[in-house]
Design a protein around this motif. Sequence first.
Motif, short mmCIF file in Angstrom:
data_model
loop_
_atom_site.label_atom_id
_atom_site.label_comp_id
_atom_site.label_asym_id
_atom_site.label_seq_id
_atom_site.Cartn_x
_atom_site.Cartn_y
_atom_site.Cartn_z
N GLY A 88 -55.95 -15.68 -58.79
CA GLY A 88 -54.69 -16.18 -59.30
C GLY A 88 -54.02 -17.13 -58.31
O GLY A 88 -54.67 -17.79 -57.48
N GLU A 89 -52.70 -17.19 -58.38
CA GLU A 89 -51.94 -18.09 -57.51
C GLU A 89 -51.92 -17.58 -56.07
O GLU A 89 -51.96 -16.37 -55.83
CB GLU A 89 -50.50 -18.21 -58.01
N VAL A 90 -51.82 -18.52 -55.13
CA VAL A 90 -51.58 -18.15 -53.72
C VAL A 90 -50.06 -18.17 -53.54
O VAL A 90 -49.44 -19.23 -53.51
CB VAL A 90 -52.25 -19.12 -52.73
N LEU A 91 -49.46 -16.97 -53.46
CA LEU A 91 -48.01 -16.86 -53.48
C LEU A 91 -47.37 -16.83 -52.08
O LEU A 91 -46.19 -17.14 -51.94
CB LEU A 91 -47.60 -15.60 -54.25
N SER A 92 -48.12 -16.39 -51.08
CA SER A 92 -47.54 -16.28 -49.74
C SER A 92 -48.61 -16.48 -48.66
O SER A 92 -49.77 -16.11 -48.87
CB SER A 92 -46.87 -14.91 -49.55
N ILE A 93 -48.18 -17.08 -47.57
CA ILE A 93 -49.08 -17.32 -46.42
C ILE A 93 -48.32 -17.01 -45.13
O ILE A 93 -47.14 -17.37 -44.99
CB ILE A 93 -49.57 -18.78 -46.38
N VAL A 94 -48.97 -16.32 -44.21
CA VAL A 94 -48.41 -16.06 -42.87
C VAL A 94 -49.51 -16.34 -41.84
O VAL A 94 -50.67 -15.94 -42.04
CB VAL A 94 -47.93 -14.59 -42.73
N CYS A 95 -49.15 -17.03 -40.75
CA CYS A 95 -50.06 -17.25 -39.62
C CYS A 95 -49.59 -16.40 -38.44
O CYS A 95 -48.39 -16.38 -38.13
CB CYS A 95 -50.07 -18.72 -39.21
N PHE A 96 -50.50 -15.68 -37.84
CA PHE A 96 -50.16 -14.89 -36.66
C PHE A 96 -51.34 -14.94 -35.68
O PHE A 96 -52.46 -14.54 -36.01
CB PHE A 96 -49.87 -13.44 -37.07
N LYS A 97 -51.05 -15.47 -34.48
CA LYS A 97 -52.08 -15.67 -33.46
C LYS A 97 -53.21 -16.49 -34.06
O LYS A 97 -52.99 -17.59 -34.54
CB LYS A 97 -52.53 -14.33 -32.90
N ASP A 98 -54.43 -15.96 -34.06
CA ASP A 98 -55.57 -16.75 -34.56
C ASP A 98 -55.95 -16.39 -35.98
O ASP A 98 -57.04 -16.72 -36.44
CB ASP A 98 -56.78 -16.54 -33.64
N LYS A 99 -55.06 -15.72 -36.70
CA LYS A 99 -55.40 -15.26 -38.04
C LYS A 99 -54.44 -15.83 -39.08
O LYS A 99 -53.29 -16.15 -38.79
CB LYS A 99 -55.38 -13.73 -38.12
N ILE A 100 -54.95 -15.98 -40.30
CA ILE A 100 -54.17 -16.45 -41.45
C ILE A 100 -54.24 -15.36 -42.52
O ILE A 100 -55.33 -14.88 -42.87
CB ILE A 100 -54.74 -17.77 -42.00
N PHE A 101 -53.07 -14.97 -43.05
CA PHE A 101 -52.99 -13.96 -44.10
C PHE A 101 -52.49 -14.64 -45.37
O PHE A 101 -51.48 -15.35 -45.35
CB PHE A 101 -52.02 -12.84 -43.70
N SER A 102 -53.20 -14.41 -46.49
CA SER A 102 -52.78 -15.00 -47.78
C SER A 102 -52.58 -13.90 -48.81
O SER A 102 -53.38 -12.97 -48.92
CB SER A 102 -53.84 -16.01 -48.27
N GLY A 103 -51.46 -13.99 -49.55
CA GLY A 103 -51.16 -13.02 -50.62
C GLY A 103 -51.34 -13.67 -51.97
O GLY A 103 -50.89 -14.80 -52.20
N HIS A 104 -51.99 -12.94 -52.90
CA HIS A 104 -52.39 -13.53 -54.18
C HIS A 104 -51.74 -12.77 -55.34
O HIS A 104 -51.30 -11.63 -55.21
CB HIS A 104 -53.91 -13.52 -54.31
#
Length: 966
Positions: free
Chosen positions: A686-702
Motif C-alpha cells: 500500500g501507501e508509504v505513510l511514514s519514514i524515519v531515519c536513525f543513524k544508519d537505518k531507515i524505517f518505513s511505515g506502510h
Amino acid sequence: MDFFVASPPDPLMECVDNPPGAGKHTPPKDFVCPITSHIFDDPVTLETGQTYERKAIQEWLDRGNSTCPITRQKLHGSQLPKTNYVLKRLIASWREQNPSSTLAQSGNSKESDQLFESAMRSTSPDSVISQATIDGTVSELRIAISNLCMSEILEESEMAVLRIERFWQEANMEVEIQAMLSKPPVINGFVEILFNSVDTRILRATVFLLSELGSRDDSVIQTLTRVDSDVECVVALFQKGLLEAAVLIYLLRPSTMSLVEMDMVDTLFTVLREKDDDLLKMCMKPKTASVLLLGQILGSAEESIISEVVRRVISSKLLESIVGSLESQWAEERIAAVGILLRCMQEDGSCRNIIADKAELAPVLESFIGANDGERFEIVHFLSELVKLNRRTFNEQVLHIIKDEGTFSTMHTLLIYLQTALEDQRPVVAGLLLQLDLLAEPRKMSIYREEAMDTLISCLRNTDFPAAQIAAADTILDLQGRFSSSGMPLARAFLLKRAGLDKSYKSVMRKEHLGNMSGDIQETLEEEKAAEEWERKMAFVLVSHEFGLLFEALAEGLKSRYAELCSACFVSATWLVHMLTLLPDTGVRGAARVCLLKRFVSIFKSAKDTEDKALSMLALSSFIRDREGLHDLTSYIKDILKGLREFKKSSKVALEMLTVFSEGSESSADLWNHKELVQEDCSENGEVLSIVCFKDKIFSGHSDGRIKVWTGKGSILQLIQETREHNKAVTSMAVLQSGERLYSGSVDKTVRVWSIGNQGMRFEQVYDMKDQVNNLAVANSISCFIPQGAGIKVHSWSGASKVLNPSKYVKSLTLVHGKLYCGCQDNSIQEIDLATGTLSTIQSGSRKLLSKANPIYALQVHGGLIYSAGSSLDGAAVKIWNASNHSMVGTLPTTLEVRAMAISSERIYLGCKGGIVEVWCKKKHNRLETLQTGTSGKVLCMALNSDEEVLVIGTSDGRLQAWGLS
C-alpha cells in the motif's frame, strides 16, 4: 744533619730524589736555569711554577718585563720569592755524586763561579735558620713517605697518611712536595691504604691527597689507572659512602660505559643532596664532580640508559640542586648542568617550569663565549627548550632575561654563532634569535630578523640535509608560541579547534592536563591575550619576509617523502594561511594562494585522516575572504563539496564556506545538485505513510500495517527486517533519541515501542490509545497525536490522557521543547505550552474559499523558525514564522500543493502533489532544484539522514526513493 746524605740507600728514596732521565754526568733539566742554561746556584720559583736563577730573572725584571719568560703569564709583583732550598739541596747532593760534571761546567763558565760566590755571600743567619726549618720538615715528610710505602704495620701507614695530609695542608711548597708525592711507589702506597684501611678519616685523607695530586699531575692518574682493581676500589668506597671519592673518580676519567657498568648513579645523587659544608674542601667540590660525571653519562650513553637515568633524576627531586650548578664558578660544571637539564626537559617537559623559575641564566650566557661548538649548541638548545612554557607571559619574561643579561650581547653572539653552526643546528639558533628579536617592534627592519629568516628558509629548502629541513619545519611550528605543560607545541590542537573539531582539541587538552589553567579567570584572559598578540606578531614577521617567500618553501616541504617534514610543513602552512585573515594585507595573500591553494585542495579531497581534512579546510576558508581567492577556489568546488558537507554539522567553518559558495551565482547550481540513488517498489504494502531515519537505518511505515527496516549502502537500499505487529496502517513513527526507542502509531488505535539495535529493531511494548493515531509526536513521559475527531490527544505513558485544542480539526503537529504546534484544517496554526496549557494563535483560520479547504498538511520547527506548508491558494504554499514572537518572516512562493516537508541546515525540501520534490534555499528563499520522482502519486512523507546528505521519500503509490547530493 743531612737527611738526604745520612740516610741509608733506599730504592724508594732514590726514585723520589732522582727524577727519571737524570744521567750521572748530565745534570737533570730541572737543575738548569732556562735563561742561563747553567746549573742553579740560587734558584727561585715564581708564582707561575717556573724556576730561574735569581740574578738572571732579576735582570729580566729590571729591563721592564713583568711576565714570566716561559709561560708569559702576568706576574703580580716584582719582588722575588725566597730561594728554593729543596731544589738547591738536591743540586748539592747531585754535585757531590758527580764532581767531574760540576768541575767541567765550572771551568767552562766563569759567570757560574761568580754567581755561586754571590750566592754564598748572600747567606745570612736568617737563611740558615730557614734552611734548617725546611730541612726538618722535608725530613719528616720523607720519613712519613717511607712509613707509607715500606711499613708492614697498617697503623703506621695510616698515621703516615695523616702526617702527609697535615704537611700538605700547612706547607707552601706545593710544587716540591707534589714532586715527592707523585712518584708511583708513593701513589701505590696510598692505594694500599684504600684497599686495607677501614678508618673513614684515613680513607677521606687518602682520597683527598690522591685527588689533590691527580689534579696537578697527569702521571698520578696514569699510575692509578694502570690497574683496573685500583679504580674499582675507589668506586667501591664511593658507593659505600665515601662521597669525596667522586672527585677522584672524575679525575680518573673513566669511560661512559664504565660509569654505567659500575652503577654509580644513586651515589652521585647522594652527593648532589649533600651540603658542601658537610664534605671536605678539595681541589674540586664533590658536587661539581658528580654533576660532571652525570653529564658525561647523559651525554654519550645509549638512549635507553639516558632515558632511565633522567627519569631517576626527576623522580629523585634533584632538579633544584642541578639548577644550582648553573651558577658554578667552573664553566665546565655549568655546561654539564645545562646538558642534564636539557635532557630532563626532553624526557619530561613538565619540569620546564621549575627550571625556568629557579635558573640564573646570566652565568649560562657567560659560558657561551669560552665553550666549544658542541657546548654552544647545547646551551642554545637548552635556552630554546626553556622558552616552551605553557604561560606566554612567563615565556616572554625568560626571553627578556636571555636577551638582556650577561656581559655580552646575546643577540650579537647568536648572530655570529649562526654563521658557523652545523646545518641541522642552525634552525634552532635562528628560532631563538628570532624570538629575541620579536621582543622589540616587529614592524621595524632588523639584521637579526633577516638573518634568522634567511636561515630558516634556506634550511627548509636544503634537500641535501633532511635533518636540517625537519629542524627548520619544527622550529617554525614552535614559533606559534602555544605549548602544553610538557612543552609540546599546541599549534595543531588550536587550529583543529578553530576548524570546528572541538572534540579533538579537548582530547589533546585532557592528555596534557590543560583542562583548567591554574589561576583566576582574569589571569587566564591575560595569558590568552598575550598568546594571541605573540601569535599575530610572529605570523606577521614570518609571512612578510621577502613577500611571502616562506610559503614557497613550505609548499616544497609538503612534497617531501619524509612524513615528519611533510606533517610539520602542513601544520605550519595551515597556521600561517589562517593568520592571513587576521593580519593586514601586505600583498602576500596572492603568494600564499599561488603556492598552496592547489595543494590544500588535494589534501582536503584525498586525506583519510579527519583532522588533516579539517586543517586543510581551515586553510581553504582563508582564501575565500578575498575576491581572487574565492574565484580560484570556486574552480575546485566539485573537489571539495563532498568534504564540506561532511563537516557542516560539526564545523562552522564548513557551514560558512557552503554559505559563501551558495551565494555565488557560479557555484550554487553545483552545490545543490541531487541525483536519485535508489527506488524500491513497495506497492504491495500500500501507501508509504511514514519514514524515519536513525543513524544508519531507515524505517518505513506502510498502509497494510507493516514496518520495514532498511540500510543504505551506496546506491542500494537493503531490506534487513520486516514486521507486521500493527493490523492497520502505520500512520506515523518517532524516535526517542536518548533511549534509542522507536514509537509507531497506527489506525489500529495502538502505539508500539521498539528497541533499535545493530541488526534492526525488537518489539518491547504496546499502548492502547483508544483512538486512531495520526501524526505521532513523542517526549520522555508523554505522546501527542491527532485522533480521528477534533483536537489533539496528549497521552501519558502511565495511562492518563486529555484532549487539547478541541475546537480544531488538526492535520499536522510537531512537539518542540515542551511546546506543541498544531496545523489545522481551516489553515490556522496554534502553539500550546504543555506545562501551562496556554494556547497562542500564530495564524488565524479562514473560511472555505470556493468550497475548497486550505489545510496545513505539514508543520516543522527548525532553528527558531516555524515552517507551515499547505496549498498555494493565497500565492505562498509555505510560510515562515518567528517562533518567539510569531511574526511572519518569509514565504516560499511555490505553486504546488505541499503534503510533506523536510528541513536541513541549508535547504528546505517540499514533497508535493503530483510526485514532485522542490528544493529551496533556506537562507535566500529561492528555488534551487526540482526533483522528478517519476510517479504521479503524492509525496506523503520524507526524512533526511543524520548528515543531511540523503533524502528519503515515500509516495502514495507505494514507492520508496532515496536522493543524494551529487
